[in-house]
Design a protein around this motif. Structure first.
Motif, PDB file in Angstrom:
ATOM      1  N   LEU A 249       0.696  -1.126  -0.133  1.00 27.65           N
ATOM      2  CA  LEU A 249       0.039   0.142  -0.084  1.00 27.65           C
ATOM      3  C   LEU A 249       0.707   1.131   0.186  1.00 27.65           C
ATOM      4  O   LEU A 249       0.241   2.239  -0.448  1.00 27.65           O
ATOM      5  N   ASN A 255       2.121   0.776  -3.976  1.00 26.15           N
ATOM      6  CA  ASN A 255       0.876   1.607  -4.003  1.00 26.15           C
ATOM      7  C   ASN A 255      -0.156   0.857  -4.758  1.00 26.15           C
ATOM      8  O   ASN A 255      -0.674   1.465  -5.871  1.00 26.15           O
ATOM      9  N   ALA A 257      -3.477  -1.505  -3.755  1.00 25.58           N
ATOM     10  CA  ALA A 257      -4.551  -1.968  -2.677  1.00 25.58           C
ATOM     11  C   ALA A 257      -4.617  -3.523  -3.137  1.00 25.58           C
ATOM     12  O   ALA A 257      -4.877  -4.318  -2.271  1.00 25.58           O
ATOM     13  N   GLU A 258      -4.900  -3.860  -4.329  1.00 19.94           N
ATOM     14  CA  GLU A 258      -5.445  -5.392  -4.744  1.00 19.94           C
ATOM     15  C   GLU A 258      -4.070  -6.203  -4.303  1.00 19.94           C
ATOM     16  O   GLU A 258      -4.332  -7.280  -3.945  1.00 19.94           O
TER      17      GLU A 258
END
Length: 301
Positions: A249, A255, A257-258
């Motif tokens: 994250l 960076n 989220a998945e």
């Protein structure tokens, strides 16, 4: 709000737990690791080499989407942490070995994690960005693990009666911390829990179970004792998923989220599988007793 407060206080709670673990350790426990290095060497080999290879095979077998594949590889490359030490403490593992492995892996991860993640992004994602690892998280892990343990060992060496008196409250607190962490994670992920498990759950569960079994089985295969193998099993099977989520994250890192999703699911699954694994290995007919207030009997091998 409750989840945020728990998350903010968790490092301090784990620090108190690690102090409790230190109350049961002596310098000789760590010297024993050096005298019988098989389990330590086997665990490090599993952590650095075997797990990423196994995870890569499972990612291909389960046909995970690229971002989830990289996320699970990130989990495989992440070190163990205080939770592994805690489970080892509760189920009779060699905690000194856990502390040693956590410290070593937390330093090596500065090199090993970028290699695994960069190779994964290059393979699964076209033009995947490279990731480096800031030393701040490494220092945080080392501080949470080593400083409280050292204080606990000092108390035991200077005031053994106090250490014995604090042993039971420390164990109760350890269990309480586990319950709070599990409850908080489940509550925080309650809305998307079904979707998360549906997309990546089977692969995460398979990887978690295999990690625990490999972590215990490989040291036993090379002749390590039961307590050492149990410690290695927890160290290999319980990853620092908070560390993995931070990398996934972080705005200056992946960076994405998945990519954090496998770490979230793993962080939930591992609490239950590790408990089941602990119950399984403590049902052995012959196992080394854990003695309170004394140096544990050394197991041959």
């Amino acid at each position: 709000m409750v989840s945020e407060l728990v998350a903010a206080g968790l490092p301090y709670a784990l620090g108190v737990v690690m102090l409790g673990l230190g109350l049961g350790l002596t310098v000789d426990d760590f010297l024993r690791v050096g005298r019988h290095p098989r389990a330590a060497a086997a665990a490090l080999l599993c952590q650095i080499v075997v797990l990423p290879v196994i995870c890569f095979g499972l990612v291909l077998a389960f046909r995970l989407p690229p971002e989830l594949a990289v996320g699970l590889m990130l989990v495989a490359a992440s070190p163990g942490g205080p939770t592994a030490n805690l489970y080892s403490h509760l189920f009779g593992g060699h905690v000194a070995l856990n502390v040693t492995l956590t410290a070593i892996n937390s330093v090596l991860v500065v090199i090993t994690l970028p290699i695994v993640v960069n190779l994964s992004t290059a393979y699964f994602l076209a033009g995947g960005a490279e990731v480096g690892l800031q030393t701040g998280k490494v220092i945080q892990v080392l501080t949470i693990v080593l400083v409280p343990v050292a204080i606990g060992m000092l108390v035991r060496a200077r005031a053994p009666r106090v250490a014995r008196w604090l042993d039971r409250p420390a164990r109760v607190l350890s269990i309480l911390v586990l319950v709070v962490v599990i409850s908080t994670v489940l509550y925080g992920q309650r809305n998307g829990l079904a979707d998360s498990f549906g997309s990546v759950g089977p692969a995460v569960l398979a990887f978690n179970v295999v990690s625990l079994l490999v972590g215990y089985g490989v040291p036993r295969f090379v002749g390590a004792g039961h307590r050492d193998a149990a410690a290695a099993g927890f160290e290999i099977g319980i990853h620092n998923t908070g560390f993995a989520m931070t990398i996934a994250l972080g705005p200056t890192l992946l960076n994405n989220a998945e990519m954090a999703l496998p770490a979230v699911v793993y962080g939930i699954v591992m609490f239950f599988t590790a408990a089941g694994f602990g119950r399984l290995i403590t049902r052995r007919d012959v196992r080394e007793p854990v003695l309170v207030g004394r140096t544990p009997v050394e197991e041959a091998g």
